[in-house]
Design a protein around this motif. Structure first.
Motif, mmCIF file in Angstrom:
data_model
loop_
_atom_site.group_PDB
_atom_site.id
_atom_site.type_symbol
_atom_site.label_atom_id
_atom_site.label_comp_id
_atom_site.label_asym_id
_atom_site.label_seq_id
_atom_site.Cartn_x
_atom_site.Cartn_y
_atom_site.Cartn_z
ATOM 1 N N LYS A 145 6.980 -8.620 6.192
ATOM 2 C CA LYS A 145 6.564 -8.630 7.597
ATOM 3 C C LYS A 145 5.419 -7.661 7.834
ATOM 4 O O LYS A 145 4.763 -7.703 8.871
ATOM 5 C CB LYS A 145 7.751 -8.274 8.497
ATOM 6 C CG LYS A 145 8.762 -9.403 8.532
ATOM 7 C CD LYS A 145 9.684 -9.294 9.722
ATOM 8 C CE LYS A 145 10.470 -10.578 9.881
ATOM 9 N NZ LYS A 145 11.497 -10.488 10.887
ATOM 10 N N SER A 146 5.232 -6.741 6.914
ATOM 11 C CA SER A 146 4.122 -5.795 7.041
ATOM 12 C C SER A 146 3.740 -5.345 5.640
ATOM 13 O O SER A 146 4.519 -5.505 4.707
ATOM 14 C CB SER A 146 4.551 -4.588 7.874
ATOM 15 O OG SER A 146 5.690 -3.990 7.275
ATOM 16 N N ILE A 147 2.531 -4.807 5.511
ATOM 17 C CA ILE A 147 2.124 -4.262 4.215
ATOM 18 C C ILE A 147 1.690 -2.821 4.452
ATOM 19 O O ILE A 147 0.510 -2.508 4.576
ATOM 20 C CB ILE A 147 1.018 -5.127 3.573
ATOM 21 C CG1 ILE A 147 1.520 -6.574 3.445
ATOM 22 C CG2 ILE A 147 0.639 -4.584 2.200
ATOM 23 C CD1 ILE A 147 0.556 -7.546 2.860
ATOM 24 N N THR A 148 2.691 -1.974 4.565
ATOM 25 C CA THR A 148 2.429 -0.570 4.866
ATOM 26 C C THR A 148 2.647 0.304 3.642
ATOM 27 O O THR A 148 2.352 1.495 3.681
ATOM 28 C CB THR A 148 3.398 -0.085 5.965
ATOM 29 O OG1 THR A 148 4.736 -0.248 5.479
ATOM 30 C CG2 THR A 148 3.232 -0.876 7.248
ATOM 31 N N GLY A 149 3.190 -0.278 2.576
ATOM 32 C CA GLY A 149 3.463 0.519 1.380
ATOM 33 C C GLY A 149 4.816 1.192 1.417
ATOM 34 O O GLY A 149 5.097 2.074 0.612
ATOM 35 N N ARG A 150 5.688 0.778 2.345
ATOM 36 C CA ARG A 150 6.995 1.419 2.478
ATOM 37 C C ARG A 150 7.974 0.962 1.396
ATOM 38 O O ARG A 150 8.772 1.740 0.916
ATOM 39 C CB ARG A 150 7.573 1.101 3.856
ATOM 40 C CG ARG A 150 7.996 2.338 4.618
ATOM 41 C CD ARG A 150 8.607 2.005 5.936
ATOM 42 N NE ARG A 150 8.476 0.604 6.306
ATOM 43 C CZ ARG A 150 8.466 0.151 7.547
ATOM 44 N NH1 ARG A 150 8.584 1.001 8.538
ATOM 45 N NH2 ARG A 150 8.362 -1.129 7.815
ATOM 46 N N SER A 151 7.903 -0.318 1.035
ATOM 47 C CA SER A 151 8.828 -0.823 0.005
ATOM 48 C C SER A 151 8.025 -1.150 -1.260
ATOM 49 O O SER A 151 6.797 -1.263 -1.217
ATOM 50 C CB SER A 151 9.528 -2.093 0.501
ATOM 51 O OG SER A 151 8.568 -3.130 0.631
ATOM 52 N N GLU A 209 5.811 -4.238 -1.019
ATOM 53 C CA GLU A 209 4.640 -3.955 -0.169
ATOM 54 C C GLU A 209 3.585 -3.170 -0.952
ATOM 55 O O GLU A 209 2.392 -3.450 -0.861
ATOM 56 C CB GLU A 209 5.055 -3.150 1.075
ATOM 57 C CG GLU A 209 5.812 -3.974 2.102
ATOM 58 C CD GLU A 209 6.194 -3.149 3.331
ATOM 59 O OE1 GLU A 209 5.499 -2.162 3.638
ATOM 60 O OE2 GLU A 209 7.204 -3.495 3.970
ATOM 61 N N ARG A 210 4.037 -2.174 -1.725
ATOM 62 C CA ARG A 210 3.081 -1.356 -2.493
ATOM 63 C C ARG A 210 2.384 -2.195 -3.566
ATOM 64 O O ARG A 210 1.185 -2.038 -3.813
ATOM 65 C CB ARG A 210 3.798 -0.165 -3.148
ATOM 66 C CG ARG A 210 4.034 1.002 -2.193
ATOM 67 C CD ARG A 210 4.423 2.261 -2.924
ATOM 68 N NE ARG A 210 5.710 2.150 -3.600
ATOM 69 C CZ ARG A 210 6.891 2.301 -2.994
ATOM 70 N NH1 ARG A 210 6.937 2.590 -1.701
ATOM 71 N NH2 ARG A 210 8.019 2.165 -3.655
ATOM 72 N N LYS A 261 -0.144 -4.474 -1.847
ATOM 73 C CA LYS A 261 -1.262 -3.651 -1.379
ATOM 74 C C LYS A 261 -2.197 -3.298 -2.540
ATOM 75 O O LYS A 261 -3.422 -3.466 -2.457
ATOM 76 C CB LYS A 261 -0.700 -2.374 -0.736
ATOM 77 C CG LYS A 261 -1.688 -1.571 0.055
ATOM 78 C CD LYS A 261 -0.937 -0.538 0.909
ATOM 79 C CE LYS A 261 -1.840 0.634 1.209
ATOM 80 N NZ LYS A 261 -1.255 1.924 0.861
ATOM 81 N N GLN A 294 -6.073 -4.365 -3.222
ATOM 82 C CA GLN A 294 -7.094 -3.316 -3.425
ATOM 83 C C GLN A 294 -7.854 -3.515 -4.741
ATOM 84 O O GLN A 294 -9.062 -3.362 -4.799
ATOM 85 C CB GLN A 294 -6.427 -1.938 -3.456
ATOM 86 C CG GLN A 294 -6.156 -1.371 -2.079
ATOM 87 C CD GLN A 294 -5.238 -0.144 -2.149
ATOM 88 O OE1 GLN A 294 -4.699 0.209 -3.200
ATOM 89 N NE2 GLN A 294 -5.059 0.499 -1.015
#
Ligand SMILES: [Zn+2]
Length: 365
Positions: free
Chosen positions: A74-80, A83-84, A87, A91
């Protein structure tokens, strides 16, 4: 130059995404289909280390068995962790492609790699899928029958088990009348015509129907080709979960356990109660295979080799089969070689490597 689309198209031609389980998310995870691919790193699981390994090699594609995006992000914040990984892949401009349960469900896939490792012969799908085949019927003038037949075979129709070029044809009479603006191959526009034709029929895997119909209409002389596609209820002997096969030389259960340890480089096998039988028939399912235990028993297998069995599931052997849990990673480790071999066979001059940083996340003390 090889594009990502060419590689994914090739892999999905072997194991169509339509064969994946409903909970799965096989396919392209990260990347643009049109991008040029500089090299492929093959793994079971994508990690940040694996992406950095690909970067060091100058490769911009990782092909994995397990999808990195599984339950959805649901998001790509690097929390899980997923996600990392996503990301970092974006990059570093490294694409990720996963062939998971679609490769579990084809002969020549994950379970074939496992069964071959055990030298099983007479391999059969343990739980064949149904409704993945269509019947194609087309009406062809007799003189063009063979060219149409060959065109549909070349596009992938007519395979039954280890036979190809399977079809049936019967001669009869076709009728038609071309309307205004028509240019009939036989007869005249506006005049009722009868033509000696054959009814040609064969089977086509559902995922190849469009390709076969395109090849058929290109090879067919008529402006309007008359054809029918029927759904079939048949099971498909080439597709489905799990495999069962025979050992060329039956073994005692304990000898087979040692053989398994050796072939899969594992120090530990969890197994249900030994029955004192000779092991002749072996059922296999790479990864978490408990859902196939009943099928393995019903098929008369002496042992069932898989991973991820839970405590209570060992009771379900019920003295009829020996369950042998060699571990999830161990049972799927040769999936990497499978992807490697398939890619090298198709793109022989292309840079493909097996990951050297990947490791089993489960350690044994
Ligand atoms: Zn798995």
């Amino acid at each position: 130059m090889i594009t990502l689309r060419e590689i994914t198209g090739y892999l999905e031609g072997l194991a169509p995404l339509s064969l994946q389980e409903s909970y799965d998310n096989s396919g392209l995870q990260v990347g643009e289909p049109g991008q040029e691919v500089s090299g492929v790193l093959v793994v079971l699981d994508v990690s940040e280390e694996v992406l950095l390994e690909a970067e060091r090699l100058g490769f911009n594609l990782v092909v994995s068995h397990h999808p990195v995006i599984f339950g959805g992000l649901k998001s790509i914040t690097g929390r899980s962790t997923p996600e990392r990984i996503v990301k970092l892949a974006i990059q570093k401009e490294i694409a990720i492609y996963s062939g998971h349960t679609n490769f579990d469900s084809v002969s020549g896939g994950v379970n074939t790699a496992l069964a071959n490792r055990l030298g099983l012969v007479d391999q059969k799908i343990l739980d064949p899928v149904s409704s993945s085949l269509k019947k194609l019927v087309v009406f062809v003038p007799l003189a063009q029958l063979e060219q149409v037949r060959q065109a549909i075979f070349e596009a992938g129709a007519g395979e039954i088990g280890i036979y190809d070029s399977c079809s049936f044809s019967l001669e009869g009479t076709g009728t038609f009348r071309g309307g205004e603006g028509s240019n009939p191959f036989a007869g005249k526009a506006g005049v009722f015509h009868q033509e000696a034709e054959a009814r040609l029929e064969t089977i086509v895997p559902a995922n190849l129907v469009n390709r076969v119909v395109r090849a058929m209409t290109a090879a067919h002389p008529y402006e309007e080709v008359a054809y029918d596609i029927y759904p079939l209820e048949n099971t498909d002997p080439q597709r489905g979960m799990g495999l069962i096969g025979k050992l060329e030389h039956p073994m005692d259960e304990e000898v087979f356990l040692s053989f398994l340890k050796d072939r899969f480089h594992t120090g530990v096998i969890r197994h249900s109660v030994l029955l004192g039988n000779e092991v002749k028939q072996v059922a296999v399912c790479g990864g978490a295979g408990s859902f196939l235990l009943a099928k393995a028993k019903a098929a008369g297998a002496d042992v069932f080799v898989t991973g991820d069995m839970k405590y209570h599931q060992f009771f379900e052997a019920e003295g009829k089969i020996v369950v042998m849990d060699i571990g999830h990673f161990e049972s799927e480790q040769f999936t990497r070689e499978l992807f490697y071999d398939l890619l090298i066979k198709k793109f022989p001059k292309f840079a493909v490597r097996l990951s050297e940083t990947e490791q089993n996340p489960i350690k044994y003390f």
